[in-house]
Design a protein around this motif. Structure first.
Motif, PDB file in Angstrom:
ATOM      1  N   GLN A  35       0.818  -1.212   0.000  1.00 61.88           N
ATOM      2  CA  GLN A  35       0.000   0.000   0.000  1.00 61.88           C
ATOM      3  C   GLN A  35       0.854   1.264   0.000  1.00 61.88           C
ATOM      4  O   GLN A  35       0.460   2.293  -0.555  1.00 61.88           O
ATOM      5  CB  GLN A  35      -1.039   0.011   1.131  1.00 61.88           C
ATOM      6  CG  GLN A  35      -0.463   0.032   2.531  1.00 61.88           C
ATOM      7  CD  GLN A  35      -0.283  -1.350   3.134  1.00 61.88           C
ATOM      8  OE1 GLN A  35      -0.146  -2.353   2.428  1.00 61.88           O
ATOM      9  NE2 GLN A  35      -0.261  -1.420   4.451  1.00 61.88           N
ATOM     10  N   ALA A  36       2.021   1.215   0.603  1.00 59.24           N
ATOM     11  CA  ALA A  36       2.918   2.368   0.584  1.00 59.24           C
ATOM     12  C   ALA A  36       3.453   2.613  -0.826  1.00 59.24           C
ATOM     13  O   ALA A  36       3.662   3.757  -1.233  1.00 59.24           O
ATOM     14  CB  ALA A  36       4.080   2.165   1.555  1.00 59.24           C
ATOM     15  N   LEU A  45       5.248  11.029  -1.374  1.00 57.72           N
ATOM     16  CA  LEU A  45       5.591  11.726  -0.129  1.00 57.72           C
ATOM     17  C   LEU A  45       4.687  11.368   1.044  1.00 57.72           C
ATOM     18  O   LEU A  45       5.075  11.529   2.192  1.00 57.72           O
ATOM     19  CB  LEU A  45       5.567  13.245  -0.342  1.00 57.72           C
ATOM     20  CG  LEU A  45       6.747  13.811  -1.102  1.00 57.72           C
ATOM     21  CD1 LEU A  45       6.556  15.293  -1.363  1.00 57.72           C
ATOM     22  CD2 LEU A  45       8.043  13.574  -0.361  1.00 57.72           C
ATOM     23  N   ASP A  46       3.491  10.892   0.745  1.00 56.55           N
ATOM     24  CA  ASP A  46       2.566  10.546   1.824  1.00 56.55           C
ATOM     25  C   ASP A  46       2.859   9.187   2.446  1.00 56.55           C
ATOM     26  O   ASP A  46       2.382   8.891   3.536  1.00 56.55           O
ATOM     27  CB  ASP A  46       1.113  10.616   1.344  1.00 56.55           C
ATOM     28  CG  ASP A  46       0.824   9.687   0.177  1.00 56.55           C
ATOM     29  OD1 ASP A  46       1.758   9.372  -0.603  1.00 56.55           O
ATOM     30  OD2 ASP A  46      -0.339   9.279   0.022  1.00 56.55           O
ATOM     31  N   THR A  47       3.665   8.352   1.765  1.00 58.03           N
ATOM     32  CA  THR A  47       3.894   6.993   2.277  1.00 58.03           C
ATOM     33  C   THR A  47       5.357   6.559   2.338  1.00 58.03           C
ATOM     34  O   THR A  47       5.673   5.592   3.029  1.00 58.03           O
ATOM     35  CB  THR A  47       3.133   5.957   1.422  1.00 58.03           C
ATOM     36  OG1 THR A  47       3.587   6.047   0.063  1.00 58.03           O
ATOM     37  CG2 THR A  47       1.627   6.180   1.488  1.00 58.03           C
ATOM     38  N   LEU A  48       6.238   7.233   1.599  1.00 58.05           N
ATOM     39  CA  LEU A  48       7.646   6.821   1.526  1.00 58.05           C
ATOM     40  C   LEU A  48       8.569   8.004   1.782  1.00 58.05           C
ATOM     41  O   LEU A  48       8.212   9.151   1.489  1.00 58.05           O
ATOM     42  CB  LEU A  48       7.972   6.263   0.131  1.00 58.05           C
ATOM     43  CG  LEU A  48       7.191   5.060  -0.367  1.00 58.05           C
ATOM     44  CD1 LEU A  48       7.569   4.761  -1.811  1.00 58.05           C
ATOM     45  CD2 LEU A  48       7.442   3.845   0.509  1.00 58.05           C
ATOM     46  N   SER A  49       9.763   7.711   2.284  1.00 55.35           N
ATOM     47  CA  SER A  49      10.804   8.741   2.321  1.00 55.35           C
ATOM     48  C   SER A  49      11.337   8.892   0.891  1.00 55.35           C
ATOM     49  O   SER A  49      11.119   8.026   0.033  1.00 55.35           O
ATOM     50  CB  SER A  49      11.940   8.328   3.264  1.00 55.35           C
ATOM     51  OG  SER A  49      12.647   7.227   2.717  1.00 55.35           O
ATOM     52  N   PHE A  50      12.039   9.966   0.625  1.00 58.02           N
ATOM     53  CA  PHE A  50      12.593  10.173  -0.712  1.00 58.02           C
ATOM     54  C   PHE A  50      13.528   9.030  -1.119  1.00 58.02           C
ATOM     55  O   PHE A  50      13.405   8.515  -2.235  1.00 58.02           O
ATOM     56  CB  PHE A  50      13.291  11.539  -0.806  1.00 58.02           C
ATOM     57  CG  PHE A  50      13.837  11.818  -2.162  1.00 58.02           C
ATOM     58  CD1 PHE A  50      12.992  12.048  -3.240  1.00 58.02           C
ATOM     59  CD2 PHE A  50      15.201  11.847  -2.379  1.00 58.02           C
ATOM     60  CE1 PHE A  50      13.499  12.297  -4.505  1.00 58.02           C
ATOM     61  CE2 PHE A  50      15.725  12.096  -3.630  1.00 58.02           C
ATOM     62  CZ  PHE A  50      14.874  12.324  -4.707  1.00 58.02           C
ATOM     63  N   PRO A  51      14.448   8.580  -0.249  1.00 56.04           N
ATOM     64  CA  PRO A  51      15.291   7.449  -0.639  1.00 56.04           C
ATOM     65  C   PRO A  51      14.485   6.174  -0.933  1.00 56.04           C
ATOM     66  O   PRO A  51      14.833   5.410  -1.841  1.00 56.04           O
ATOM     67  CB  PRO A  51      16.227   7.247   0.556  1.00 56.04           C
ATOM     68  CG  PRO A  51      16.286   8.587   1.203  1.00 56.04           C
ATOM     69  CD  PRO A  51      14.907   9.160   1.026  1.00 56.04           C
TER      70      PRO A  51
END
Length: 109
Positions: A35-36, A45-51
Protein backbone atom coordinates in the motif's frame (compact mmCIF):
# COMPACT_ATOMS: atom_id res chain seq x y z
CA UNK A 1 23.42 10.23 -28.39
CA UNK A 2 21.33 7.52 -30.08
CA UNK A 3 18.52 5.77 -28.25
CA UNK A 4 20.46 2.55 -27.55
CA UNK A 5 23.42 4.45 -26.12
CA UNK A 6 21.08 6.60 -24.03
CA UNK A 7 19.38 3.52 -22.57
CA UNK A 8 22.78 1.95 -21.81
CA UNK A 9 23.98 5.16 -20.16
CA UNK A 10 20.76 5.31 -18.15
CA UNK A 11 21.27 1.73 -16.93
CA UNK A 12 24.79 2.58 -15.72
CA UNK A 13 23.55 5.79 -14.06
CA UNK A 14 20.88 3.82 -12.20
CA UNK A 15 23.49 1.36 -10.94
CA UNK A 16 25.61 4.31 -9.78
CA UNK A 17 22.56 5.79 -8.06
CA UNK A 18 22.12 2.55 -6.11
CA UNK A 19 25.78 2.67 -5.06
CA UNK A 20 25.28 6.23 -3.76
CA UNK A 21 22.16 5.27 -1.83
CA UNK A 22 24.06 2.37 -0.24
CA UNK A 23 27.03 4.62 0.61
CA UNK A 24 24.63 7.00 2.37
CA UNK A 25 23.11 4.00 4.17
CA UNK A 26 19.75 4.87 2.62
CA UNK A 27 19.32 1.50 0.90
CA UNK A 28 16.83 -0.85 2.56
CA UNK A 29 16.86 -4.61 2.35
CA UNK A 30 13.13 -4.93 2.99
CA UNK A 31 10.48 -3.41 0.76
CA UNK A 32 7.78 -1.19 2.27
CA UNK A 33 4.22 -2.60 2.33
CA UNK A 34 2.39 -2.76 -1.02
CA UNK A 35 0.00 0.00 0.00
CA UNK A 36 2.92 2.37 0.58
CA UNK A 37 4.16 1.67 -2.94
CA UNK A 38 0.72 2.36 -4.39
CA UNK A 39 0.72 6.07 -3.49
CA UNK A 40 -0.53 8.45 -6.16
CA UNK A 41 1.19 11.50 -4.64
CA UNK A 42 4.31 12.97 -6.30
CA UNK A 43 7.39 11.17 -4.99
CA UNK A 44 4.96 9.11 -2.82
CA UNK A 45 5.59 11.73 -0.13
CA UNK A 46 2.57 10.55 1.82
CA UNK A 47 3.89 6.99 2.28
CA UNK A 48 7.65 6.82 1.53
CA UNK A 49 10.80 8.74 2.32
CA UNK A 50 12.59 10.17 -0.71
CA UNK A 51 15.29 7.45 -0.64
CA UNK A 52 12.57 4.78 -0.45
CA UNK A 53 10.84 6.33 -3.45
CA UNK A 54 14.13 6.26 -5.39
CA UNK A 55 14.83 2.64 -4.44
CA UNK A 56 11.41 1.06 -4.74
CA UNK A 57 9.67 3.11 -7.45
CA UNK A 58 12.03 5.33 -9.45
CA UNK A 59 14.95 2.94 -10.01
CA UNK A 60 12.84 -0.14 -10.89
CA UNK A 61 10.64 1.83 -13.30
CA UNK A 62 13.63 3.34 -15.08
CA UNK A 63 15.53 0.03 -15.15
CA UNK A 64 12.54 -1.52 -16.93
CA UNK A 65 12.49 1.42 -19.34
CA UNK A 66 16.21 1.01 -20.07
CA UNK A 67 16.10 -2.80 -20.29
CA UNK A 68 13.19 -2.72 -22.75
CA UNK A 69 14.44 0.33 -24.67
CA UNK A 70 11.08 2.01 -24.04
CA UNK A 71 10.54 5.65 -24.93
CA UNK A 72 11.84 8.13 -22.37
CA UNK A 73 9.25 10.27 -20.57
CA UNK A 74 10.59 13.47 -22.12
CA UNK A 75 10.71 15.42 -18.89
CA UNK A 76 12.32 14.55 -15.58
CA UNK A 77 13.37 16.78 -12.70
CA UNK A 78 14.30 14.67 -9.68
CA UNK A 79 17.63 16.29 -8.76
CA UNK A 80 16.01 19.39 -7.19
CA UNK A 81 13.96 17.12 -4.92
CA UNK A 82 17.15 15.32 -3.89
CA UNK A 83 18.82 18.64 -3.10
CA UNK A 84 15.88 19.70 -0.96
CA UNK A 85 15.69 16.35 0.84
CA UNK A 86 19.43 16.35 1.59
CA UNK A 87 19.29 19.94 2.81
CA UNK A 88 16.39 19.09 5.14
CA UNK A 89 18.29 16.05 6.44
CA UNK A 90 21.52 18.01 6.90
CA UNK A 91 23.31 15.58 4.59
CA UNK A 92 25.85 16.41 1.91
CA UNK A 93 25.33 14.05 -1.02
CA UNK A 94 26.92 15.60 -4.11
CA UNK A 95 27.36 12.23 -5.87
CA UNK A 96 23.68 11.40 -5.44
CA UNK A 97 22.57 14.81 -6.72
CA UNK A 98 25.02 14.65 -9.64
CA UNK A 99 23.75 11.21 -10.67
CA UNK A 100 20.15 12.41 -10.55
CA UNK A 101 21.08 15.47 -12.62
CA UNK A 102 22.53 13.12 -15.25
CA UNK A 103 19.40 10.96 -15.17
CA UNK A 104 17.23 14.09 -15.49
CA UNK A 105 19.25 15.14 -18.58
CA UNK A 106 19.07 11.66 -20.13
CA UNK A 107 15.31 11.48 -19.70
CA UNK A 108 14.62 15.03 -20.81
CA UNK A 109 16.55 14.86 -24.12
Amino acid sequence: MNSTATHQTLAVALDDLEVSLRALQWWQEQSPPAQALASTQPFALDTLSFPQWLQFLFIPKLKALADNANPRPGNCSVAPMAEEYCRAQGVSAPALVSQLQMIDRLLTQ
